[in-house]
Scaffold this active site. Structure first.
Site, mmCIF file in Angstrom:
data_model
loop_
_atom_site.group_PDB
_atom_site.id
_atom_site.type_symbol
_atom_site.label_atom_id
_atom_site.label_comp_id
_atom_site.label_asym_id
_atom_site.label_seq_id
_atom_site.Cartn_x
_atom_site.Cartn_y
_atom_site.Cartn_z
ATOM 1 N N TYR A 156 26.068 131.081 52.453
ATOM 2 C CA TYR A 156 24.905 129.903 51.971
ATOM 3 C C TYR A 156 25.418 128.088 51.971
ATOM 4 C CZ TYR A 156 22.067 133.748 51.451
ATOM 5 O OH TYR A 156 21.343 134.683 51.750
ATOM 6 N N HIS A 159 19.547 124.308 51.907
ATOM 7 C CA HIS A 159 19.178 124.568 50.967
ATOM 8 C C HIS A 159 20.332 123.785 49.545
ATOM 9 C CE1 HIS A 159 15.181 126.169 49.149
ATOM 10 N NE2 HIS A 159 15.566 126.787 48.951
ATOM 11 N N TYR A 191 20.225 133.934 43.452
ATOM 12 C CA TYR A 191 19.692 133.403 44.318
ATOM 13 C C TYR A 191 17.991 132.433 43.932
ATOM 14 C CZ TYR A 191 21.944 136.723 47.352
ATOM 15 O OH TYR A 191 22.617 137.030 48.255
ATOM 16 N N ASN A 251 15.179 131.605 44.701
ATOM 17 C CA ASN A 251 14.095 132.098 43.354
ATOM 18 C C ASN A 251 14.266 132.662 42.258
ATOM 19 O OD1 ASN A 251 15.113 134.708 44.273
ATOM 20 N ND2 ASN A 251 12.770 134.691 44.934
ATOM 21 N N ASP A 300 17.342 119.950 47.201
ATOM 22 C CA ASP A 300 16.977 119.479 48.783
ATOM 23 C C ASP A 300 14.884 119.549 48.593
ATOM 24 O OD1 ASP A 300 16.838 121.970 48.462
ATOM 25 O OD2 ASP A 300 15.691 122.642 50.200
ATOM 26 N N ASN A 332 10.905 126.977 46.158
ATOM 27 C CA ASN A 332 11.275 128.221 44.681
ATOM 28 C C ASN A 332 12.219 127.508 43.731
ATOM 29 O OD1 ASN A 332 9.749 129.708 46.957
ATOM 30 N ND2 ASN A 332 12.073 130.754 47.932
#
Length: 204
Positions: free
Chosen positions: A25, A30, A82, A84, A109, A130
């Site tokens: 990632y 993000h 993560y 969320n 972001d 999220n």
């Protein structure tokens, strides 16, 4: 809610870079919050280390001082979960360091702001993000500061969820270091000079 400048007796700020952990990632749009948090850690002069809660990496130090003297106490954080699930670690850190919600800063972001621009504000909704939604739920409040780093809307008919989880373009990567540096400047201004002055300087 307080928007006054931080001073020597105003207590610690919790500055949270939002992102997803892991190398797969790392280059995604993000994860701009992680990149800005890394830049701030360089300015503090320390590397991230696991917090005893086990759910975040943190750096403790000061921003805005001169020659390592003075400045405002900050805890920089990168949740180790993560996006969320961000709220849980943020809430835990806020309680551990006794940071009120108005001295929490989320760096994230923002689809609705063009790339290479930003906005700084306090409060508001989550706009489908999220990480912000999770923070609002866990903190039982949305009245934290936000440094909203623009990534722009996806081209054509691309799904926004796929767009944020994609890498920056080659042309964007040339500009990205300057955007990260400016966002870090905005965080530093926010905790040392307050919201009004920061908005005047950085809300492009």
């Amino acid at each position: 809610m307080s928007t006054t400048p931080a001073g020597a007796d105003s207590g610690v700020w919790l500055v949270v870079g939002l992102g997803n952990p892991g190398p797969s990632y790392a280059g995604h749009r993000h994860n701009i919050g992680y990149l800005v948090a890394d830049e701030l850690a360089d300015r503090v002069g320390s590397g991230f280390r696991p917090h005893k809660s086990g759910r975040a990496d943190v750096v403790e130090g000061r921003l805005g001082g001169t020659g390592g003297i003075g400045g405002v106490r900050v805890v920089l954080a990168r949740p180790r979960c993560y996006m969320n699930e961000t709220g849980g670690p943020v809430s835990t850190l806020a309680k551990f360091y006794k940071v009120p919600v108005e001295r929490i800063v989320a760096i994230h972001d923002e689809l609705d702001i063009p790339f290479d621009t930003m906005r700084v504000k306090i409060g508001g909704g989550d706009n489908g993000h999220n990480g912000l939604r999770s923070m609002r739920r866990s903190l039982d409040s949305g009245d934290f500061h936000r440094v909203r780093v623009g990534i722009g809307r996806p081209p054509g008919r691309q799904d926004p969820a796929a767009f944020v989880l994609s890498n920056y373009s080659s042309s964007e990567r040339k500009v990205l270091p300057f955007q990260v540096d400016r966002a870090a400047d905005a965080v530093e201004s926010l905790v040392t000079e307050g919201l009004d002055k920061t908005q005047s300087r950085f809300n492009s």
